[in-house]
Write an enzyme that holds these catalytic residues in place. Structure first.
Site: not given
Ligand code: FPP
Length: 267
Positions: A43, A61, A155
């Protein structure tokens, strides 16, 4: 947890140049008491982008994929059994279409770009969630990478994609009801152990450690069944900044916990 002690006596499989901070944290780890399975709620990508003046969350992201690589390498080096990463939830489909598309593009890229490293480090990819929700291209790439790494014995990286714990549990309950209807399973034979086998990838075991970055104290519909006795470590670091030292810090916090699983522990 006993599994892995034998293997952990071996040198780590990757030995990148470490910073003094990493060396110090690594030295403090008890390698005989590492978690087998670590799950991560990644997050803070949106806030990371905003802090840097980017209007589009996708910058966060994209930077988050570097953290995915760092976390995977660290878990592989330490010879953990499994790393479950919450990459995209069922609820994330409600984000703006441009963000959803960009996340799917990132996923496509990740599945192709990381394959050589998965091969090199004997990493097996699996997925939890509903692949049927994904667009054809992304689902195909996911299936291809899963198939290409199926013979690997190191893993296991479990990508939670279009994943929601309530959907997973509902699906398993439906299956149990169908088995009861067909006479395959009597209602009294349905125990937590039997039910747990109907969830995604029970062979990975429950996570010993659940990490959430960005300081939020929420579970967000993640592994609701499997985290019954997981140790929960919430870290202030935003996911795109998460690196090996942060992983070590989470593991050190895990090792400070007294896990009693509802019992009272040794006398
Ligand atoms: C939450 O942050 C994160 C996500 C919804 C997506 C997670 C994706 C990645 C880490 C990258 C892609 C992953 C792979 C495996 C290729 P948020 O956008 O809710 O952050 P915020 O709470 O700060 O708004």
């Amino acid at each position: 947890m006993s599994v892995g002690n034998e293997r952990r006596r071996l040198a780590p499989i990757l030995r990148p140049p470490a910073t003094a901070e990493e060396e110090e944290l690594f030295a403090a780890l008890d390698l005989s008491r590492l978690p087998r399975h670590v799950a991560v709620i990644m997050d803070g990508n949106g806030r990371w982008a905003k802090q840097r003046g980017y209007a589009a969350r996708i910058f966060g992201h994209r930077a988050g994929t570097d953290a995915v690589r760092a976390a995977t390498r660290t878990a592989a080096e330490l010879r953990l059994t499994a790393l479950t990463l919450y990459a995209f939830s069922k609820e994330n489909w409600s984000r703006p279409q441009s963000e959803v598309n960009a996340l799917m593009d990132l996923l496509d890229e990740y599945l192709v770009k990381e394959l050589p490293e998965m091969r090199e480090n004997d990493i097996r990819l699996v997925a939890s969630g509903d692949p049927g929700d994904l667009r054809d291209k992304t689902r195909r790439k996911l299936e291809e990478t899963i198939a290409a790494t199926a013979g690997h014995g190191g893993l296991v990286v479990n990508l939670a994609i279009s994943y929601g714990a309530r959907a997973e549990i509902t699906h398993a309950a439906r299956r149990a009801m169908e088995m009861a209807r067909s006479g395959e399973l009597a209602p009294e034979e349905l125990t937590p152990e039997v039910f747990g086998q109907m969830l995604h990838h029970p062979e990975l075991g429950d996570p010993d450690l659940l990490v959430r970055t960005s300081g939020e104290l929420r579970v967000s519909n993640f592994l609701l069944w499997q985290i019954a006795y997981s140790e929960f470590v919430v870290m202030d670091v935003l996911w795109p900044d998460f690196r090996r030292a942060d992983f070590y810090r989470a593991l050190l916090e895990f090792q400070r916990r007294d896990r009693r699983f509802g019992g009272v522990g040794p006398a």
